[in-house]
Design a protein around this motif. Structure first.
Motif, mmCIF file in Angstrom:
data_model
loop_
_atom_site.group_PDB
_atom_site.id
_atom_site.type_symbol
_atom_site.label_atom_id
_atom_site.label_comp_id
_atom_site.label_asym_id
_atom_site.label_seq_id
_atom_site.Cartn_x
_atom_site.Cartn_y
_atom_site.Cartn_z
ATOM 1 N N LEU A 74 63.704 -67.313 43.885
ATOM 2 C CA LEU A 74 63.087 -68.632 43.802
ATOM 3 C C LEU A 74 62.961 -69.078 42.348
ATOM 4 O O LEU A 74 63.217 -70.243 42.022
ATOM 5 N N GLU A 75 62.573 -68.167 41.482
ATOM 6 C CA GLU A 75 62.473 -68.490 40.061
ATOM 7 C C GLU A 75 63.818 -68.970 39.514
ATOM 8 O O GLU A 75 63.895 -69.964 38.783
ATOM 9 N N GLU A 76 64.881 -68.274 39.881
ATOM 10 C CA GLU A 76 66.218 -68.633 39.399
ATOM 11 C C GLU A 76 66.618 -70.019 39.901
ATOM 12 O O GLU A 76 67.191 -70.833 39.149
ATOM 13 N N ALA A 77 66.317 -70.302 41.167
ATOM 14 C CA ALA A 77 66.660 -71.605 41.739
ATOM 15 C C ALA A 77 65.900 -72.737 41.048
ATOM 16 O O ALA A 77 66.455 -73.813 40.784
ATOM 17 N N LEU A 78 64.623 -72.502 40.747
ATOM 18 C CA LEU A 78 63.820 -73.527 40.082
ATOM 19 C C LEU A 78 64.278 -73.746 38.643
ATOM 20 O O LEU A 78 64.260 -74.884 38.142
ATOM 21 N N LEU A 79 64.696 -72.682 37.978
ATOM 22 C CA LEU A 79 65.150 -72.797 36.594
ATOM 23 C C LEU A 79 66.451 -73.585 36.479
ATOM 24 O O LEU A 79 66.732 -74.176 35.431
ATOM 25 N N THR A 80 67.234 -73.595 37.548
ATOM 26 C CA THR A 80 68.518 -74.303 37.503
ATOM 27 C C THR A 80 68.441 -75.697 38.110
ATOM 28 O O THR A 80 69.445 -76.407 38.141
ATOM 29 N N ASN A 81 67.284 -76.082 38.588
ATOM 30 C CA ASN A 81 67.119 -77.418 39.175
ATOM 31 C C ASN A 81 65.819 -78.004 38.659
ATOM 32 O O ASN A 81 64.738 -77.707 39.165
ATOM 33 N N THR A 82 65.931 -78.854 37.648
ATOM 34 C CA THR A 82 64.724 -79.376 36.992
ATOM 35 C C THR A 82 63.886 -80.247 37.914
ATOM 36 O O THR A 82 62.657 -80.251 37.815
ATOM 37 N N ASN A 83 64.525 -80.994 38.810
ATOM 38 C CA ASN A 83 63.758 -81.845 39.724
ATOM 39 C C ASN A 83 62.894 -81.013 40.664
ATOM 40 O O ASN A 83 61.720 -81.327 40.900
ATOM 41 N N LEU A 84 63.491 -79.939 41.187
ATOM 42 C CA LEU A 84 62.717 -79.057 42.060
ATOM 43 C C LEU A 84 61.607 -78.362 41.290
ATOM 44 O O LEU A 84 60.497 -78.187 41.795
ATOM 45 N N ALA A 85 61.916 -77.959 40.058
ATOM 46 C CA ALA A 85 60.912 -77.298 39.223
ATOM 47 C C ALA A 85 59.723 -78.223 38.975
ATOM 48 O O ALA A 85 58.567 -77.791 39.012
ATOM 49 N N LEU A 86 60.002 -79.495 38.745
ATOM 50 C CA LEU A 86 58.931 -80.462 38.513
ATOM 51 C C LEU A 86 58.084 -80.643 39.769
ATOM 52 O O LEU A 86 56.853 -80.698 39.689
ATOM 53 N N GLU A 87 58.739 -80.712 40.923
ATOM 54 C CA GLU A 87 57.993 -80.843 42.181
ATOM 55 C C GLU A 87 57.091 -79.630 42.394
ATOM 56 O O GLU A 87 55.948 -79.764 42.823
ATOM 57 N N TYR A 88 57.627 -78.452 42.094
ATOM 58 C CA TYR A 88 56.820 -77.241 42.258
ATOM 59 C C TYR A 88 55.631 -77.247 41.301
ATOM 60 O O TYR A 88 54.515 -76.878 41.689
ATOM 61 N N MET A 89 55.852 -77.675 40.070
ATOM 62 C CA MET A 89 54.772 -77.709 39.088
ATOM 63 C C MET A 89 53.664 -78.662 39.516
ATOM 64 O O MET A 89 52.481 -78.358 39.350
ATOM 65 N N LYS A 90 54.037 -79.808 40.083
ATOM 66 C CA LYS A 90 53.034 -80.773 40.556
ATOM 67 C C LYS A 90 52.197 -80.159 41.675
ATOM 68 O O LYS A 90 50.967 -80.263 41.690
ATOM 69 N N TRP A 91 52.891 -79.543 42.638
ATOM 70 C CA TRP A 91 52.182 -78.931 43.756
ATOM 71 C C TRP A 91 51.305 -77.772 43.278
ATOM 72 O O TRP A 91 50.152 -77.636 43.680
ATOM 73 N N SER A 92 51.858 -76.928 42.405
ATOM 74 C CA SER A 92 51.130 -75.762 41.904
ATOM 75 C C SER A 92 49.896 -76.176 41.113
ATOM 76 O O SER A 92 48.851 -75.518 41.175
ATOM 77 N N SER A 93 50.001 -77.273 40.383
ATOM 78 C CA SER A 93 48.856 -77.757 39.602
ATOM 79 C C SER A 93 47.681 -78.095 40.503
ATOM 80 O O SER A 93 46.524 -77.787 40.187
ATOM 81 N N ILE A 94 47.971 -78.696 41.649
ATOM 82 C CA ILE A 94 46.905 -79.032 42.605
ATOM 83 C C ILE A 94 46.266 -77.763 43.153
ATOM 84 O O ILE A 94 45.038 -77.665 43.280
ATOM 85 N N GLN A 95 47.094 -76.749 43.465
ATOM 86 C CA GLN A 95 46.547 -75.498 43.984
ATOM 87 C C GLN A 95 45.633 -74.821 42.965
ATOM 88 O O GLN A 95 44.561 -74.315 43.302
ATOM 89 N N LEU A 96 46.051 -74.821 41.708
ATOM 90 C CA LEU A 96 45.231 -74.203 40.663
ATOM 91 C C LEU A 96 43.913 -74.944 40.483
ATOM 92 O O LEU A 96 42.866 -74.324 40.275
ATOM 93 N N ARG A 97 43.946 -76.263 40.574
ATOM 94 C CA ARG A 97 42.707 -77.038 40.460
ATOM 95 C C ARG A 97 41.762 -76.725 41.613
ATOM 96 O O ARG A 97 40.536 -76.669 41.433
#
Length: 241
Positions: free
Chosen positions: A113-136
């Motif tokens: 999953l890490e490799e897939a996110l590193l090669t697809n910036t749009n997906l990485a950004l979506e994951y970061m947005k979702w992850s930010s909400i979980q951390l909050r």
């Protein structure tokens, strides 16, 4: 009981994982059946996988310094768990995931999953947005536990339950699931006896009542909010899921 979390979240506004990320997860995962009362993962062990829930119910918890288990989330269909280990060197699970209701999960290799996110910036950004909400969400729950004591932890839990499963009635907000005092205690890091005493006090003040079905009716939500200096966080942060 906690199994009633399978019913629904009535708010309808809690964000889900972005569809492109779900598509990726399904393409690189394998299906695993999970049985009740087993652990999907446990705090402190090496974290090589994360999990996407297709069915069933997973309790996410952490042990405090006294060895008491604190329930942080109750996760169900479409939730991602074990995700805090992503992009961490020599990762270990910081939380435990216990199966409360049997079902199926998609098992995702952390490295893949890490490799897939590193090669697809749009997906990485979506994951970061979702992850930010979980951390909050985690931060807000830990804040309630650390700064407001056991009473504040119970009050905030009742507020979160009302946001996730509340039905507005003429005389208050009905938390439309049945929870035992032990269930509530696990959310608060408290004993069942102390939660029982606090609920008795709230009933005496007419802040809440308990229906014959065992469901809690909150008559004065503002009292609970004022007592913990509620910051009126958005619903995607202030929920029990």
């Amino acid at each position: 009981m906690l199994a009633n979390f399978l019913i629904r979240s009535q708010s309808g506004t809690i964000p889900t994982i972005p569809h492109p990320l779900i598509d990726l997860i399904r393409n690189i995962s394998t299906i695993k059946r999970v049985q009740k009362d087993t652990y999907l993962f446990q705090e402190g062990i090496e974290a090589n996988e994360i999990y996407y829930i297709q069915s069933g119910l997973i309790q996410i918890s952490k042990l405090n310094a006294d060895g008491k288990e604190i329930t942080l989330r109750i996760c169900s269909q479409h939730d991602l768990v074990g995700e805090l280990s992503l992009f961490s060197p020599d990762p270990q699970y910081t939380l435990s995931g216990k199966v409360l209701s049997a079902g199926e999960v998609l098992v995702i290799s952390k490295g893949e999953l890490e490799e897939a996110l590193l090669t697809n910036t749009n997906l990485a950004l979506e994951y970061m947005k979702w992850s930010s909400i979980q951390l909050r969400k985690y931060q807000s729950k830990l804040r309630d536990l650390l700064f407001n004591g056991k009473k504040g932890a119970l009050y905030s839990t009742l507020i979160r339950l009302s946001n996730s499963y509340g039905t507005i009635l003429e005389d208050g907000i009905l938390i439309d699931i049945t929870l035992t005092n032990q269930d509530l205690a696990n959310f608060c890091g408290a004993t069942r006896e102390s939660v029982n005493r606090m609920l008795v006090d709230l009933r005496k003040l007419d802040i809440l009542s308990t229906e014959q079905s065992g469901k809690i009716l909150i008559k004065n939500l503002e009292y609970l909010k004022t007592a913990i200096y509620c910051e009126n966080c958005p619903i995607e942060i202030c929920n029990i899921n």
